[in-house]
Motif scaffolding. Structure first.
Motif, PDB file in Angstrom:
ATOM      1  N   ALA A  58       0.828  -1.213   0.000  1.00 41.94           N
ATOM      2  CA  ALA A  58       0.000   0.000   0.000  1.00 41.94           C
ATOM      3  C   ALA A  58       0.859   1.259   0.000  1.00 41.94           C
ATOM      4  CB  ALA A  58      -0.932  -0.008   1.211  1.00 41.94           C
ATOM      5  N   ARG A  59       1.967   1.244   0.778  1.00 37.60           N
ATOM      6  CA  ARG A  59       2.844   2.417   0.811  1.00 37.60           C
ATOM      7  C   ARG A  59       3.495   2.651  -0.546  1.00 37.60           C
ATOM      8  NH1 ARG A  59       4.541   0.170   5.740  1.00 37.60           N
ATOM      9  NH2 ARG A  59       6.454  -0.590   4.744  1.00 37.60           N
ATOM     10  N   LEU A  61     -10.062   1.840   2.624  1.00 36.00           N
ATOM     11  CA  LEU A  61     -10.410   0.537   2.055  1.00 36.00           C
ATOM     12  C   LEU A  61     -11.338  -0.230   2.987  1.00 36.00           C
ATOM     13  CD1 LEU A  61      -7.029  -0.762   0.578  1.00 36.00           C
ATOM     14  CD2 LEU A  61      -8.802   0.614  -0.509  1.00 36.00           C
ATOM     15  N   ALA A  62     -12.273  -0.943   2.390  1.00 38.93           N
ATOM     16  CA  ALA A  62     -13.140  -1.851   3.136  1.00 38.93           C
ATOM     17  C   ALA A  62     -12.572  -3.254   2.972  1.00 38.93           C
ATOM     18  CB  ALA A  62     -14.570  -1.782   2.614  1.00 38.93           C
ATOM     19  N   GLY A  63     -12.121  -3.855   4.058  1.00 35.11           N
ATOM     20  CA  GLY A  63     -11.507  -5.170   3.973  1.00 35.11           C
ATOM     21  C   GLY A  63     -12.507  -6.267   3.670  1.00 35.11           C
ATOM     22  N   ARG A 111      -4.455  -8.691   0.804  1.00 33.70           N
ATOM     23  CA  ARG A 111      -3.682  -8.222  -0.342  1.00 33.70           C
ATOM     24  C   ARG A 111      -4.589  -7.997  -1.558  1.00 33.70           C
ATOM     25  NH1 ARG A 111       1.950 -10.413  -2.960  1.00 33.70           N
ATOM     26  NH2 ARG A 111       1.817  -9.230  -4.873  1.00 33.70           N
ATOM     27  N   ALA A 112      -5.615  -8.864  -1.709  1.00 38.34           N
ATOM     28  CA  ALA A 112      -6.533  -8.713  -2.844  1.00 38.34           C
ATOM     29  C   ALA A 112      -7.221  -7.356  -2.809  1.00 38.34           C
ATOM     30  CB  ALA A 112      -7.566  -9.836  -2.831  1.00 38.34           C
ATOM     31  N   ASP A 113      -7.521  -6.854  -1.597  1.00 39.27           N
ATOM     32  CA  ASP A 113      -8.161  -5.535  -1.485  1.00 39.27           C
ATOM     33  C   ASP A 113      -7.214  -4.433  -1.952  1.00 39.27           C
ATOM     34  OD1 ASP A 113     -10.398  -6.803  -0.309  1.00 39.27           O
ATOM     35  OD2 ASP A 113      -9.416  -6.755   1.642  1.00 39.27           O
ATOM     36  N   VAL A 114      -5.934  -4.546  -1.584  1.00 44.54           N
ATOM     37  CA  VAL A 114      -4.955  -3.542  -2.005  1.00 44.54           C
ATOM     38  C   VAL A 114      -4.726  -3.624  -3.516  1.00 44.54           C
ATOM     39  CG1 VAL A 114      -2.581  -2.744  -1.728  1.00 44.54           C
ATOM     40  CG2 VAL A 114      -3.865  -3.535   0.256  1.00 44.54           C
ATOM     41  N   ASP A 115      -4.621  -4.853  -4.052  1.00 48.09           N
ATOM     42  CA  ASP A 115      -4.453  -5.005  -5.504  1.00 48.09           C
ATOM     43  C   ASP A 115      -5.614  -4.394  -6.264  1.00 48.09           C
ATOM     44  OD1 ASP A 115      -2.040  -6.316  -5.266  1.00 48.09           O
ATOM     45  OD2 ASP A 115      -2.926  -8.322  -5.283  1.00 48.09           O
ATOM     46  N   ARG A 116      -6.830  -4.569  -5.746  1.00 45.52           N
ATOM     47  CA  ARG A 116      -8.008  -3.993  -6.400  1.00 45.52           C
ATOM     48  C   ARG A 116      -7.948  -2.462  -6.371  1.00 45.52           C
ATOM     49  NH1 ARG A 116     -11.388  -5.890  -3.169  1.00 45.52           N
ATOM     50  NH2 ARG A 116     -11.331  -7.986  -4.054  1.00 45.52           N
ATOM     51  N   ILE A 149      -5.221  -0.690  -6.264  1.00 41.40           N
ATOM     52  CA  ILE A 149      -4.155  -0.267  -7.190  1.00 41.40           C
ATOM     53  C   ILE A 149      -4.670  -0.246  -8.618  1.00 41.40           C
ATOM     54  CG2 ILE A 149      -1.920  -0.939  -8.154  1.00 41.40           C
ATOM     55  CD1 ILE A 149      -1.224  -2.080  -5.390  1.00 41.40           C
ATOM     56  N   ARG A 150      -5.409  -1.298  -9.005  1.00 36.73           N
ATOM     57  CA  ARG A 150      -5.952  -1.341 -10.373  1.00 36.73           C
ATOM     58  C   ARG A 150      -6.939  -0.200 -10.607  1.00 36.73           C
ATOM     59  NH1 ARG A 150      -6.063  -6.952  -9.279  1.00 36.73           N
ATOM     60  NH2 ARG A 150      -8.286  -6.842  -8.781  1.00 36.73           N
ATOM     61  N   THR A 151      -7.760   0.083  -9.611  1.00 32.23           N
ATOM     62  CA  THR A 151      -8.715   1.180  -9.743  1.00 32.23           C
ATOM     63  C   THR A 151      -8.007   2.515  -9.907  1.00 32.23           C
ATOM     64  OG1 THR A 151     -10.325  -0.027  -8.396  1.00 32.23           O
ATOM     65  CG2 THR A 151     -10.659   2.344  -8.624  1.00 32.23           C
ATOM     66  N   ALA A 152      -6.936   2.718  -9.114  1.00 29.28           N
ATOM     67  CA  ALA A 152      -6.190   3.976  -9.205  1.00 29.28           C
ATOM     68  C   ALA A 152      -5.514   4.107 -10.563  1.00 29.28           C
ATOM     69  CB  ALA A 152      -5.152   4.044  -8.087  1.00 29.28           C
ATOM     70  N   GLU A 153      -4.958   3.030 -11.088  1.00 32.87           N
ATOM     71  CA  GLU A 153      -4.304   3.078 -12.399  1.00 32.87           C
ATOM     72  C   GLU A 153      -5.306   3.362 -13.506  1.00 32.87           C
ATOM     73  OE1 GLU A 153      -2.414  -0.678 -12.591  1.00 32.87           O
ATOM     74  OE2 GLU A 153      -0.619  -0.048 -11.486  1.00 32.87           O
ATOM     75  N   THR A 154      -6.495   2.751 -13.422  1.00 32.01           N
ATOM     76  CA  THR A 154      -7.531   2.998 -14.432  1.00 32.01           C
ATOM     77  C   THR A 154      -7.985   4.443 -14.401  1.00 32.01           C
ATOM     78  OG1 THR A 154      -8.287   0.710 -14.242  1.00 32.01           O
ATOM     79  CG2 THR A 154      -9.805   2.284 -15.241  1.00 32.01           C
ATOM     80  N   THR A 155      -8.173   4.968 -13.193  1.00 30.74           N
ATOM     81  CA  THR A 155      -8.598   6.366 -13.065  1.00 30.74           C
ATOM     82  C   THR A 155      -7.549   7.312 -13.622  1.00 30.74           C
ATOM     83  OG1 THR A 155      -9.858   5.782 -11.080  1.00 30.74           O
ATOM     84  CG2 THR A 155      -9.349   8.110 -11.416  1.00 30.74           C
ATOM     85  N   ALA A 156      -6.277   7.025 -13.352  1.00 30.06           N
ATOM     86  CA  ALA A 156      -5.205   7.882 -13.855  1.00 30.06           C
ATOM     87  C   ALA A 156      -5.147   7.845 -15.375  1.00 30.06           C
ATOM     88  CB  ALA A 156      -3.875   7.438 -13.262  1.00 30.06           C
ATOM     89  N   ALA A 157      -5.346   6.654 -15.957  1.00 26.75           N
ATOM     90  CA  ALA A 157      -5.314   6.546 -17.414  1.00 26.75           C
ATOM     91  C   ALA A 157      -6.468   7.299 -18.053  1.00 26.75           C
ATOM     92  CB  ALA A 157      -5.360   5.061 -17.812  1.00 26.75           C
ATOM     93  N   GLU A 158      -7.659   7.184 -17.465  1.00 23.23           N
ATOM     94  CA  GLU A 158      -8.813   7.906 -18.009  1.00 23.23           C
ATOM     95  C   GLU A 158      -8.622   9.414 -17.902  1.00 23.23           C
ATOM     96  OE1 GLU A 158     -12.025   6.360 -15.772  1.00 23.23           O
ATOM     97  OE2 GLU A 158     -12.206   4.497 -16.954  1.00 23.23           O
ATOM     98  N   THR A 159      -8.024   9.843 -16.814  1.00 20.98           N
ATOM     99  CA  THR A 159      -7.771  11.287 -16.659  1.00 20.98           C
ATOM    100  C   THR A 159      -6.794  11.785 -17.705  1.00 20.98           C
ATOM    101  OG1 THR A 159      -8.162  11.090 -14.276  1.00 20.98           O
ATOM    102  CG2 THR A 159      -6.984  13.043 -15.046  1.00 20.98           C
TER     103      THR A 159
END
Length: 491
Positions: free
Chosen positions: A195-196, A205-207, A216-221, A223-233
């Motif tokens: 996460a850091r 995050l909701a565990g 870890r699956a929650d953190v991976d999810r 990360i993917r959401t943040a990357e998608t948002t950054a790409a769309e922006t």
């Protein structure tokens, strides 16, 4: 005062550096005895059960089923030594057995041996102490036990291979504190580190784990959401402002192609890939082949298996007869029962024949080894091949049964093919391939006839011998197939 001891994936031998979790044999809260198997793992060689060197209560598990862990990575943590106020004997109303005595932090190995346990044992070398029946501490008792725990094991260090978060209740370990602004339900140091690295705020995050535990699956999810948002922006900032003009172009744009499937090369498949790649890289191999009339060999086998009476033994397979022919041929051409010491630039002639045979299983291609095949007859070789094949099918071959071969016999005829150019099983010097035996037109005693014909292929390391030796070996094998009486000269 109880202590939490960390049990790491031990060195399983044979140079193995990682293993895949196949099945957990215990749950968080279970009481385990010293040397009790706690997890079933699959290595590149075999499936093994891993015993735990500690006795006590399981407080956390590391790695989901299907996860791959490197040697030395944490497997689970165990609270050993009954804390004040917690009676382990009352863990389950139906359980009469108590947990095995547990070692202290300072003498986990010696005290375990003194109390009938083995301490930090190697797989398969436990003391054989009887395992307690599976018991589980009630959640309220486990909470009280862990609240009094003194953690003596060092924190799990980050590992290079992906490791899933521990499967445990949120109460099994203290929650993390993020930036000094309050606790969040995180147990794994790996999850916090991940996460850091990606600037993920764990407080948002909701565990999905028990009691809201962040996995870890929650953190991976996230990360993917943040990357998608950054790409769309980024796309929105660089796109032209003429929305009306862009609409037809967007409608005409072709649909995105489906992503290619990626399959990790690990376990048996990864080990096979490494060995074959090394063989092609290091060994200057060559292949010669010959068609042979196997009609007489098949007739001899039928006569052997039709025999009755006290002298009649078990059925003899074609593979067993071919294996016996190979051992006789290797006695005549020992150059092919050798290996090459590349560093010393020496050919090492091996004194005995440990005959490997290729076997296709659900786990992939494996090569069990018949030890001291040169001392066995066809019946003995056949019995050993049958035993090892059954172990291969059930995934119970040990690493020792899959290593140490000096020559390999590969019967790819079972797949309905006539010929092949086998890849040598490194570090061996040769492999004999056998195609299917089928009726074909053949000139027999000067006349055209329908005979049982097989193609034999020999791939050999050209460093250990020249073509004359390889050809002589293959010709002898073919002669024995065509005229089994030839083999009687060497028996």
């Amino acid at each position: 005062m109880a202590q939490v001891l960390e049990f790491k994936l031990p060195d399983l031998g044979e140079g193995l550096t990682e293993a895949e979790i196949v099945r957990w044999l215990v749950e968080v809260g279970d009481v385990v005895a010293i040397d009790q198997p706690v997890v079933e793992v699959e290595t590149a060689k075999a499936m093994v059960e891993v015993p735990c060197p500690y006795g006590g209560v399981v407080t956390a598990r590391f790695g989901e089923e299907g996860a791959e862990l490197p040697v030395g990575a944490p497997l689970l943590t165990v609270a050993v030594g009954a804390p004040e106020g917690l009676d382990l004997s009352g863990a389950s109303p139906s359980s009469a057995d108590s947990a095995a005595p547990a070692p202290s932090a300072a003498s986990a190995g010696s005290d375990a041996e003194a109390s009938g346990g083995s301490g930090n044992v190697l797989v398969g070398y436990g003391t054989g102490a009887p395992a307690a029946r599976r018991r589980r501490i009630r959640p309220d008792r486990l909470d009280r036990a862990v609240a009094d725990v003194v953690v003596t094991a060092p924190a799990a260090s980050p590992v290079s291979a992906p490791v899933s978060a521990p499967v445990s209740a949120a109460a099994a370990a203290p929650a993390a504190v993020v930036n000094g602004q309050g606790p969040v339900p995180v147990v794994s140091p790996l999850v916090r580190r991940l996460a850091r690295q990606h600037d993920i705020d764990l407080r948002r995050l909701a565990g999905s784990g028990p009691d809201g535990l962040i996995l870890r699956a929650d953190v991976d999810r996230a990360i993917r959401t943040a990357e998608t948002t950054a790409a769309e922006t980024a796309v929105a900032e660089t796109a032209p402002t003429a929305g009306a003009a862009q609409a037809p172009a967007a409608a005409a744009a072709p649909a995105a192609a489906p992503a290619a499937e990626r399959i990790p090369l690990r376990g048996v498949r990864g080990a096979v890939a490494d060995k074959l790649s090394r063989s092609r890289t290091e060994i200057p191999d060559a292949t010669c082949w010959v068609d042979a009339d196997a009609t007489e060999l098949m007739a001899v086998r039928a006569a052997m298996n039709a025999a009755t009476g006290p002298s009649a033994g078990p059925k003899v397979s074609v593979l067993a007869l071919l294996a016996r022919i190979c051992t006789a041929a290797l006695a005549r051409y020992p150059e092919l029962n050798s290996t090459v010491d590349t560093a010393a630039r020496e050919i090492v002639r091996l004194p005995g024949v440990h005959l490997g045979f290729a076997a296709q299983t659900e786990r992939g291609l494996v090569v069990p080894v018949v030890r001291d095949a040169h001392t066995r007859n066809a019946e003995s070789i056949g019995a050993e091949i049958a035993r090892l094949t059954e172990l291969a099918r059930t995934g119970k071959l040990s690493p020792a049964q899959l290593t140490g071969g000096t020559f390999t016999l590969n019967n790819y005829g079972v797949f309905g093919v006539d010929g092949s150019t086998p890849i040598i099983n490194h570090p061996e010097a040769a492999m004999l391939g056998v195609g299917r035996i089928m009726p074909k037109p053949w000139v027999h005693r000067g006349e055209l006839a329908v005979r049982q014909v097989v193609q034999l292929s020999l791939t050999f390391d050209h460093r250990v011998c020249d073509g004359g030796t390889a050809g002589g070996f293959l010709r002898y094998v073919a002669d024995c197939v065509e005229q089994p009486a030839v083999l009687l000269r060497t028996l």
